[in-house]
Design a protein around this motif. Structure first.
Motif, short mmCIF file in Angstrom:
data_model
loop_
_atom_site.label_atom_id
_atom_site.label_comp_id
_atom_site.label_asym_id
_atom_site.label_seq_id
_atom_site.Cartn_x
_atom_site.Cartn_y
_atom_site.Cartn_z
N ILE A 564 0.86 -1.18 0.00
CA ILE A 564 0.00 0.00 0.00
C ILE A 564 0.90 1.24 0.00
CG2 ILE A 564 -1.78 1.27 1.27
CD1 ILE A 564 -2.71 -1.43 0.15
N LYS A 565 0.60 2.16 -0.89
CA LYS A 565 1.41 3.38 -0.99
C LYS A 565 0.79 4.55 -0.24
CE LYS A 565 4.83 1.87 -3.45
NZ LYS A 565 6.19 1.82 -2.86
N ILE A 566 -0.55 4.61 -0.21
CA ILE A 566 -1.24 5.71 0.48
C ILE A 566 -2.16 5.11 1.54
CG2 ILE A 566 -2.76 7.70 0.27
CD1 ILE A 566 -1.85 8.02 -2.61
N LEU A 567 -1.90 5.44 2.79
CA LEU A 567 -2.74 5.02 3.91
C LEU A 567 -3.51 6.22 4.41
CD1 LEU A 567 -3.47 2.76 6.03
CD2 LEU A 567 -1.60 3.70 7.42
N LEU A 568 -4.83 6.13 4.41
CA LEU A 568 -5.62 7.26 4.91
C LEU A 568 -6.59 6.76 5.96
CD1 LEU A 568 -8.81 7.35 3.59
CD2 LEU A 568 -7.44 7.61 1.53
N GLY A 569 -6.93 7.65 6.88
CA GLY A 569 -7.86 7.23 7.92
C GLY A 569 -8.01 8.25 9.02
N THR A 570 -8.65 7.81 10.10
CA THR A 570 -8.94 8.66 11.25
C THR A 570 -7.76 8.61 12.22
OG1 THR A 570 -10.11 6.81 12.25
CG2 THR A 570 -11.44 8.39 11.02
N GLN A 571 -8.00 9.04 13.46
CA GLN A 571 -6.92 9.19 14.43
C GLN A 571 -6.20 7.88 14.74
OE1 GLN A 571 -8.55 10.67 18.07
NE2 GLN A 571 -9.99 8.99 18.31
N MET A 572 -6.80 6.73 14.38
CA MET A 572 -6.12 5.47 14.67
C MET A 572 -4.80 5.31 13.90
SD MET A 572 -8.27 2.44 12.74
CE MET A 572 -9.71 2.64 13.76
N ILE A 573 -4.59 6.11 12.87
CA ILE A 573 -3.32 6.04 12.14
C ILE A 573 -2.35 7.14 12.59
CG2 ILE A 573 -4.45 5.06 10.11
CD1 ILE A 573 -4.09 7.79 8.73
N ALA A 574 -2.74 7.91 13.59
CA ALA A 574 -1.95 9.09 13.97
C ALA A 574 -0.95 8.82 15.07
CB ALA A 574 -2.88 10.24 14.40
N LYS A 575 -1.06 7.67 15.73
CA LYS A 575 -0.29 7.50 16.97
C LYS A 575 0.59 6.28 16.91
CE LYS A 575 -4.73 8.71 18.83
NZ LYS A 575 -5.90 8.09 19.43
N GLY A 576 1.83 6.44 17.30
CA GLY A 576 2.69 5.32 17.64
C GLY A 576 3.21 4.47 16.51
N LEU A 577 2.62 4.54 15.33
CA LEU A 577 3.04 3.67 14.24
C LEU A 577 4.40 4.11 13.69
CD1 LEU A 577 -0.40 3.35 12.41
CD2 LEU A 577 0.59 1.82 14.09
N ASP A 578 5.22 3.12 13.36
CA ASP A 578 6.60 3.39 12.95
C ASP A 578 6.84 2.78 11.58
OD1 ASP A 578 9.27 3.86 12.71
OD2 ASP A 578 9.88 2.85 14.55
N PHE A 579 6.82 3.62 10.53
CA PHE A 579 7.04 3.16 9.17
C PHE A 579 8.14 4.03 8.54
CE2 PHE A 579 2.49 2.27 9.96
CZ PHE A 579 2.55 0.88 9.89
N PRO A 580 9.36 3.50 8.43
CA PRO A 580 10.49 4.31 7.97
C PRO A 580 10.34 4.86 6.55
CG PRO A 580 11.25 2.30 9.04
CD PRO A 580 9.78 2.16 8.88
N ASN A 581 9.49 4.22 5.71
CA ASN A 581 9.39 4.65 4.31
C ASN A 581 8.34 5.73 4.09
OD1 ASN A 581 10.49 4.27 1.68
ND2 ASN A 581 8.57 3.31 1.05
N VAL A 582 7.68 6.19 5.17
CA VAL A 582 6.70 7.27 5.02
C VAL A 582 7.45 8.59 4.89
CG1 VAL A 582 4.85 8.55 6.15
CG2 VAL A 582 4.89 6.05 6.28
N THR A 583 7.30 9.22 3.74
CA THR A 583 8.02 10.48 3.49
C THR A 583 7.09 11.69 3.46
OG1 THR A 583 7.83 10.12 1.09
CG2 THR A 583 9.82 9.29 2.18
N LEU A 584 5.78 11.44 3.49
CA LEU A 584 4.83 12.57 3.48
C LEU A 584 3.63 12.24 4.36
CD1 LEU A 584 3.77 15.31 2.32
CD2 LEU A 584 2.63 13.95 0.54
N VAL A 585 3.27 13.19 5.21
CA VAL A 585 2.02 13.12 5.97
C VAL A 585 1.19 14.35 5.61
CG1 VAL A 585 1.01 13.38 8.27
CG2 VAL A 585 2.86 11.74 7.91
N GLY A 586 -0.07 14.10 5.29
CA GLY A 586 -0.98 15.20 5.00
C GLY A 586 -2.13 15.21 5.99
#
Length: 762
Positions: A564-586
């Motif tokens: 998956i290249k784009i992960l979108l969602g509510t606050q459950m994706i905002a906390k604690g997750l550690d993904f080194p390849n994420v280069t953009l947060v909107g």
């Protein structure tokens, strides 16, 4: 678990009672989960099969009809025989205590602090699967009595019976009837005859018949700690070595390596032969957290709401036996029955999900403080955006503050910039949820083989449905809230009471066919992203898509693997997750909570933006954050842009002080609801006036707001009113309010509840 080991586990003394005279009797104090809550006194009869001790459940007669009700035994004492005879305990439900003395004391504190019945607290402390003994069944185990063994060779029995008896006598453990029949190569008939002759005895035991398959995870070595991590660890280890309680607030920026400090601290705990509890706020974090801890430690149990009752009971039993080293879970895991607790960790301690939304309305952080004190163990609270209550507790010296201001490997914090939606709205070229700058940034991130996270803290497709011809609005018939449109099934849904209707193609009132669907939810955002980036794999995570067991793990595993290249969602994706390849947060709209009628709105917005910004820049590629907002000048958003918690606290705390809100004061919220608006309001006024008179009589400094309609003035068909009672003297406020509440007469047409330290004012 056998009775002896359970008693040893919970340090329950053997039944010592002997009646010294005819004027004394054994009396048990029993509390109930449902009204009337008690506690009430019951006589413990001498004929009771099993001895009764605190922490067990019992069946007792209640009310004029003496209906049999299950209650919780709080204590058993010798008391003088009174003039009024007591009803007797009918039966003991549990063969061994389910609640330790320490857990009973913790439940009593929760009942006293949060002003709720003790029986209700005990009901919440024990999971439903444990209360119902889920995943177990009763089985009969056969053995040979000692007196029969002594004369085994002289017994005159038919051949099959004698063979069965000798087989059972030689067995290393008691056998079930089918097991004995198979071992002796006979039918059940000879075994039944032996039981009739009392040559073998049967004992009924409840046996766990559900096994949870635990995946094998490869072991990993500890990581090297930097200076900040080592300093934090040293403080915790010092408390562990001295066997003393200390509450540590670990304020570390996102990506500063707080989890590695937790792991190393737990490693020390295990060296002492003790156990650790780790609380995380979101179920979506549990699989990742379990993976990280299980790769370092042998035995890890997970407790959360997606477990079946049988699975939860299985984990609970293993924890209580001391077979589990580390317990991970959401807020209710603070009640894990660890017999050798050595450390409690609360990750993302600021998160509002640690507050229970129904009675007993406890906050897991405050319960953890109390439990850690009582059991004399360290407590570690970690967050990049601590709750202001915790920050103030550190300022008062109640918590020890540890700062971790830099990321691991000195990686820079991501660049954060705002996109002014006022300007974008005026630009005719910008349409939809994603502005042109954010669109271009997503294209660039995908082209450079990075991954993208998009946050929108609203579910559904459209959040507002209105007819432009007659003004009709699609509102919930049971709640004061607009229905949300969901494309799947073409439903309009209330996210509070779950009322559902078919989405109207025309206005139900005037039949105009141009009814307008507006507002933005995650479902609509998903559709827009898929339309704009048609060749890019997209995944939506919210409570609508993550309902099946294991769905969180599967979704995050796909994102971690790069499927998956784009992960979108509510606050459950905002906390604690550690993904080194994420280069953009909107952040698609940072204003969703900023203008709520709640004094914590600015704090929630700062925490959410800061936390989701921390999901990027964790790898070698770096990262950036774009925040779309109509309020770019707001101090909460400005502080989040700079990753500056201290700046936010310096701006927000004086505002709270001026208005008399926590953390400078203690707060109790009265919530009243009923079918009739006038009756509900009248009761709210009467109760509030009683509270005001009691506080004034005791000269307790206070302020009372209300009663007034709640922001959600009607919910699930009930009218709602609330009052806010605040004081700088929290203990006195709770004591007086509790006394008045206990004296309030129940009203047949209204329901009411007290919420101590409320986080939700809607």
């Amino acid at each position: 678990m056998d009775k002896a080991s359970q008693r040893s586990l919970f340090e329950t003394e053997p039944d010592p009672w002997t009646l010294d005279s005819a004027s004394e009797q054994r009396v048990a104090e029993i509390a109930f989960a449902d009204p009337p809550h008690g506690p009430f006194s019951y006589k413990v009869p001498e004929t009771l099969r099993a001895p009764l001790v605190a922490g067990q459940r019992v069946q007792v007669p209640l009310g004029k009809g003496n209906r049999g009700v299950i209650g919780y035994c709080l204590r058993v004492e010798l008391k003088a025989v009174g003039s009024r005879p007591l009803k007797e305990v009918l039966a003991v439900v549990d063969p061994a205590p389910l609640l330790s003395p320490a857990m009973l004391r913790l439940a009593e504190w929760i009942s006293s602090y949060y002003l709720c019945p003790l029986g209700q607290v005990l009901h919440a402390v024990l999971p439903a699967g444990v209360r119902g003994q889920a995943g177990t069944r009763e089985m009969t185990f056969l053995s040979v009595p000692a007196n029969v063994l002594a004369q085994l060779n002289s017994l005159q029995l038919p051949l099959k019976q004698l063979e069965a008896l000798k087989t059972l006598a030689a067995a290393p453990r008691p056998l079930t009837p089918p097991e004995l029949a198979a071992a002796a190569k006979c039918t059940l008939g000879p075994i039944s005859e032996l039981r009739k002759k009392k040559l073998i005895k049967g004992t009924v035991q409840r046996i766990q018949n559900v096994d949870v398959v635990e995946s094998v995870i490869a072991r990993e070595e500890h990581l090297n700690l930097n200076k900040d991590q080592q300093s934090a660890l040293d403080v915790i280890i010092e408390s562990l070595s001295k066997r003393q309680h200390r509450a540590v607030l670990m304020h570390g920026v996102t990506g500063s390596g707080k989890t590695e400090v937790y792991i190393r601290a737990i490693d020390e705990v295990l060296r002492f032969g003790r156990q650790a509890i780790v609380l995380v706020p979101e179920i979506s974090l549990t699989p990742q957290t379990k993976q990280r801890f299980a790769s370092r430690f042998g035995s890890v149990a997970v407790l959360h709401s997606h477990l079946s009752d049988a699975e939860r009971h299985w984990h609970w039993q293993r924890i209580a036996k001391g077979e589990v080293q580390v317990v991970i879970g959401a807020r209710s895991a603070i009640f894990a029955p660890t017999p050798q607790l050595g450390l409690i960790v609360i990750d993302e301690e600021h998160d509002h999900s640690f507050k229970q939304g129904e009675s007993p309305r406890y906050h897991a952080r405050d319960v953890a403080v109390q439990r850690a004190k009582a059991e004399n163990v360290p407590l570690v609270l970690g967050s990049a955006t601590p709750a202001l209550e915790s920050w103030q507790a550190a300022a008062r010296g109640e918590f020890q503050l540890i700062e971790m201001p830099t990321r691991v490997s000195n990686r820079p914090l991501p660049d954060v910039a705002t996109i002014d939606l006022r300007t974008e709205f005026q630009d005719r070229r910008s349409r939809g949820a994603i502005s042109r700058p954010l669109h271009n940034a997503i294209e660039q991130a995908i082209a450079e083989d990075g991954q993208v996270i998009l946050l929108l803290n609203r579910r559904g497709y459209s959040t507002h449905i209105q007819c432009p011809s007659c003004g009709y609005v699609a509102n919930c018939p049971h709640c004061s809230i607009a229905l949300t449109h969901h494309r799947e099934g073409e439903r309009i849904v209330c996210h509070y009471c779950d009322h559902q209707e078919q989405a109207p193609a025309k206005c139900p009132d005037c039949r105009f066919d141009g009814i307008r669907y507006s507002g933005l939810g995650t479902e609509r955002l998903e559709a827009e992203v898929k339309a704009r980036f048609q060749q890019v794999p997209v995944l939506r995570m919210d409570s609508d898509t993550m309902q099946k067991p294991g769905s969180h793990e599967q979704a995050l595993a796909k994102f971690r693997a790069g499927e998956i290249k784009i992960l979108l969602g509510t606050q459950m994706i905002a906390k604690g997750l550690d993904f080194p390849n994420v280069t953009l947060v909107g952040v698609v709209n940072a204003d969703t909570a900023l203008h709520f009628p709640d004094f914590r709105a600015a704090e929630r917005t700062f925490q959410l933006v800061t936390q989701v910004a921390g999901r990027t820049g964790r790898g070698d590629k770096g990262g950036r954050v774009l925040v779309q907002t109509f309020s770019p000048e707001h101090f909460a958003i400005q502080a989040a842009l700079q990753h500056d918690y201290v700046l936010f606290a310096q701006k927000e705390l004086p505002v709270r002080l001026d208005h008399g809100y926590p953390p400078h004061t203690s707060l109790v919220r009265l919530i009243v609801r009923g079918d009739e608006e006038a009756i509900t309001e009248a009761f709210a006024e009467q109760a509030t006036e009683r509270f005001r008179a009691a506080l004034e009589q005791q000269k307790i400094p206070h302020r009372i707001l209300g009663p007034a309609p709640c922001p959600l003035a009607r919910l699930r068909g009930k009218y709602r009113f609330h009052s806010l009672l605040s004081s700088i003297d929290g203990p006195q406020l709770r004591q007086r309010v509790g006394l008045v509440a206990a004296a309030l007469e129940p009203h047949a047409e209204v329901q009411w509840v007290l919420d101590v330290d409320p986080l939700d004012l809607l």
